[in-house]
Design a protein around this motif. Structure first.
Motif, PDB file in Angstrom:
ATOM      1  N   ASP A  59       0.821  -1.214   0.000  1.00  0.00           N
ATOM      2  CA  ASP A  59       0.000   0.000   0.000  1.00  0.00           C
ATOM      3  C   ASP A  59       0.853   1.260   0.000  1.00  0.00           C
ATOM      4  OD1 ASP A  59      -2.309  -1.460  -0.001  1.00  0.00           O
ATOM      5  OD2 ASP A  59      -2.623  -1.346   2.158  1.00  0.00           O
ATOM      6  N   MET A  60       2.133   1.141   0.378  1.00  0.00           N
ATOM      7  CA  MET A  60       2.998   2.311   0.399  1.00  0.00           C
ATOM      8  C   MET A  60       3.238   2.865  -0.994  1.00  0.00           C
ATOM      9  SD  MET A  60       5.864   1.415   3.289  1.00  0.00           S
ATOM     10  CE  MET A  60       6.625   3.020   3.122  1.00  0.00           C
ATOM     11  N   ILE A  61       3.120   2.019  -2.012  1.00  0.00           N
ATOM     12  CA  ILE A  61       3.301   2.497  -3.380  1.00  0.00           C
ATOM     13  C   ILE A  61       2.255   3.562  -3.706  1.00  0.00           C
ATOM     14  CG2 ILE A  61       3.344   1.864  -5.818  1.00  0.00           C
ATOM     15  CD1 ILE A  61       4.146  -0.942  -4.985  1.00  0.00           C
ATOM     16  N   ALA A  62       1.039   3.394  -3.193  1.00  0.00           N
ATOM     17  CA  ALA A  62      -0.040   4.335  -3.481  1.00  0.00           C
ATOM     18  C   ALA A  62       0.186   5.689  -2.838  1.00  0.00           C
ATOM     19  CB  ALA A  62      -1.378   3.763  -3.015  1.00  0.00           C
ATOM     20  N   THR A  63       1.090   5.781  -1.870  1.00  0.00           N
ATOM     21  CA  THR A  63       1.378   7.054  -1.217  1.00  0.00           C
ATOM     22  C   THR A  63       2.738   7.594  -1.626  1.00  0.00           C
ATOM     23  OG1 THR A  63       2.190   5.875   0.744  1.00  0.00           O
ATOM     24  CG2 THR A  63      -0.104   6.574   0.751  1.00  0.00           C
ATOM     25  N   SER A  64       3.271   7.115  -2.734  1.00  0.00           N
ATOM     26  CA  SER A  64       4.513   7.660  -3.282  1.00  0.00           C
ATOM     27  C   SER A  64       4.156   8.558  -4.460  1.00  0.00           C
ATOM     28  CB  SER A  64       5.436   6.532  -3.766  1.00  0.00           C
ATOM     29  OG  SER A  64       6.571   7.066  -4.400  1.00  0.00           O
ATOM     30  N   PHE A  65       4.613   9.816  -4.414  1.00  0.00           N
ATOM     31  CA  PHE A  65       4.292  10.776  -5.467  1.00  0.00           C
ATOM     32  C   PHE A  65       5.541  11.158  -6.244  1.00  0.00           C
ATOM     33  CE2 PHE A  65       1.260  11.414  -1.973  1.00  0.00           C
ATOM     34  CZ  PHE A  65       0.087  11.148  -2.630  1.00  0.00           C
ATOM     35  N   GLY A  66       6.489  10.223  -6.384  1.00  0.00           N
ATOM     36  CA  GLY A  66       7.761  10.534  -7.027  1.00  0.00           C
ATOM     37  C   GLY A  66       7.706  10.413  -8.534  1.00  0.00           C
ATOM     38  N   CYS A  67       8.861  10.644  -9.153  1.00  0.00           N
ATOM     39  CA  CYS A  67       8.977  10.544 -10.613  1.00  0.00           C
ATOM     40  C   CYS A  67      10.014   9.499 -10.997  1.00  0.00           C
ATOM     41  CB  CYS A  67       9.380  11.905 -11.202  1.00  0.00           C
ATOM     42  SG  CYS A  67      10.975  12.517 -10.630  1.00  0.00           S
ATOM     43  N   GLY A  68      10.514   8.764 -10.014  1.00  0.00           N
ATOM     44  CA  GLY A  68      11.524   7.754 -10.281  1.00  0.00           C
ATOM     45  C   GLY A  68      11.617   6.809  -9.098  1.00  0.00           C
ATOM     46  N   ASN A  69      12.633   5.977  -9.107  1.00  0.00           N
ATOM     47  CA  ASN A  69      12.881   5.043  -8.019  1.00  0.00           C
ATOM     48  C   ASN A  69      14.366   5.149  -7.670  1.00  0.00           C
ATOM     49  OD1 ASN A  69      13.259   2.862  -6.326  1.00  0.00           O
ATOM     50  ND2 ASN A  69      12.140   1.402  -7.587  1.00  0.00           N
ATOM     51  N   PRO A  70      14.761   6.203  -6.939  1.00  0.00           N
ATOM     52  CA  PRO A  70      16.188   6.438  -6.698  1.00  0.00           C
ATOM     53  C   PRO A  70      16.868   5.314  -5.942  1.00  0.00           C
ATOM     54  CG  PRO A  70      14.852   7.839  -5.284  1.00  0.00           C
ATOM     55  CD  PRO A  70      13.919   7.213  -6.276  1.00  0.00           C
ATOM     56  N   THR A  71      16.113   4.591  -5.100  1.00  0.00           N
ATOM     57  CA  THR A  71      16.740   3.512  -4.341  1.00  0.00           C
ATOM     58  C   THR A  71      17.151   2.347  -5.236  1.00  0.00           C
ATOM     59  OG1 THR A  71      14.568   2.571  -3.830  1.00  0.00           O
ATOM     60  CG2 THR A  71      15.506   4.114  -2.239  1.00  0.00           C
ATOM     61  N   ALA A  72      16.536   2.248  -6.416  1.00  0.00           N
ATOM     62  CA  ALA A  72      16.917   1.184  -7.354  1.00  0.00           C
ATOM     63  C   ALA A  72      18.159   1.565  -8.158  1.00  0.00           C
ATOM     64  CB  ALA A  72      15.763   0.881  -8.304  1.00  0.00           C
ATOM     65  N   LEU A  73      18.457   2.858  -8.233  1.00  0.00           N
ATOM     66  CA  LEU A  73      19.557   3.337  -9.064  1.00  0.00           C
ATOM     67  C   LEU A  73      20.761   3.807  -8.255  1.00  0.00           C
ATOM     68  CD1 LEU A  73      17.402   5.344 -11.630  1.00  0.00           C
ATOM     69  CD2 LEU A  73      18.567   3.184 -12.057  1.00  0.00           C
ATOM     70  N   ALA A  74      20.531   4.257  -7.033  1.00  0.00           N
ATOM     71  CA  ALA A  74      21.636   4.755  -6.210  1.00  0.00           C
ATOM     72  C   ALA A  74      22.424   3.597  -5.606  1.00  0.00           C
ATOM     73  CB  ALA A  74      21.091   5.643  -5.088  1.00  0.00           C
ATOM     74  N   GLU A  75      23.732   3.767  -5.515  1.00  0.00           N
ATOM     75  CA  GLU A  75      24.588   2.787  -4.846  1.00  0.00           C
ATOM     76  C   GLU A  75      24.596   3.099  -3.357  1.00  0.00           C
ATOM     77  OE1 GLU A  75      28.412   3.012  -6.644  1.00  0.00           O
ATOM     78  OE2 GLU A  75      27.791   2.037  -8.497  1.00  0.00           O
TER      79      GLU A  75
END
Length: 274
Positions: A59-75
């Motif tokens: 359900d946390m996905i529904a409360t994310s208003f971002g434009c990307g997924n930085p945790t998937a790309l950041a080291e």
């Protein structure tokens, strides 16, 4: 536009959005029809999968208003300290806390009380203890100099009316050699004038966006090196049902094609900097 006016509009819109998103139809749904979700539906949708947030509530996905997924790309590495600017309901903070492990720390910074309440509730449900949510503004980060290894952010810096101050603050709190790794909206060509002045477009992550060249130049002016911008998603607003875009002529909508993109932006504070 006055920066205080922009800040208050953004704060109000996101407070309404998080209140509206509660009780939605499920992960990734767009059943809640707030003015903000209408303006940003194309930007915020389908960024996280259930696999991405394994161990956390979908359900946390529904409360994310971002434009990307930085945790998937950041080291991120075990033991590091991470700061998420504009942490919202806390999804990226909690994902980061899991990645840096029990000897690391993840901070979330947000100015909206409703977001902070939701984030702390989500943290409690998750059982994650190495995260902390701070109230404040990204133009005045409430952390000491040289205290953070990595700064992440998800479509928030574009919301600030004083991006130079934000980037200077990022530089200040990063340790020498620290990394800046954010997702943000970037412009490839100018917006129509009426969009540039529209406060809903600002709160919707569009009117306040920088061009790719402006972003690079501002990071360099703040002292950063090794600046890179990687486009992660391009947007087509020609068929948008949002009232925001219905105000534009067909010609203006056509000119918007390719103008707005999500980018992953990397930079580094020099190891010799203090």
């Amino acid at each position: 536009m006055m920066s205080d006016t922009i800040r208050e509009i953004v704060k109000k819109k996101y407070a309404e959005a998080i209140t509206g998103k509660k009780g939605c139809c499920g992960a990734g749904s767009s059943c809640c029809d707030t003015s903000l979700s209408k303006a940003t539906q194309k930007i915020t949708g389908n960024l996280y999968s259930e696999t991405n947030i394994e161990g956390l509530s979908t359900d946390m996905i529904a409360t994310s208003f971002g434009c990307g997924n930085p945790t998937a790309l950041a080291e991120l590495y075990p033991g590091e300290t991470v700061l998420d600017l504009g942490s919202g309901a806390g999804l990226d903070v909690l994902l980061s806390a899991k990645r840096v492990g029990p000897f690391g720390k993840a901070y979330g910074l947000d100015m909206t009380d409703e977001m902070l309440q939701e984030a702390r509730e989500n943290q409690k449900k998750s059982g994650i203890t190495n995260a902390e949510f701070l109230r404040g503004h990204i133009e005045d980060i409430p952390l000491p100099d040289n205290s953070v290894d990595v700064i992440i952010s998800n479509c928030v810096i574009n919301l600030s009316a004083d991006k130079d101050k934000v980037l200077k603050e990022c530089f200040r709190v990063l340790k020498p050699g620290g990394r800046f790794a954010v997702s943000d909206i970037v412009l490839k060509k100018p917006l129509p004038p009426q969009l540039q002045q529209d406060l809903t477009a600002w709160a919707g992550c569009i009117a306040g966006a920088l061009s790719d060249t402006e972003y690079q130049n501002k990071l360099a002016a703040a002292g950063f090196e090794s600046v890179e911008l990687q486009v992660t998603r391009a947007y087509d607003f020609t068929d948008s049902e949002s009232e925001l875009f219905s105000k534009l002529s067909k010609e203006e909508l056509t000119k918007l094609e390719g103008a707005v993109v999500s980018s992953f932006i990397r930079a580094r504070k020099p190891k010799t900097a203090r």
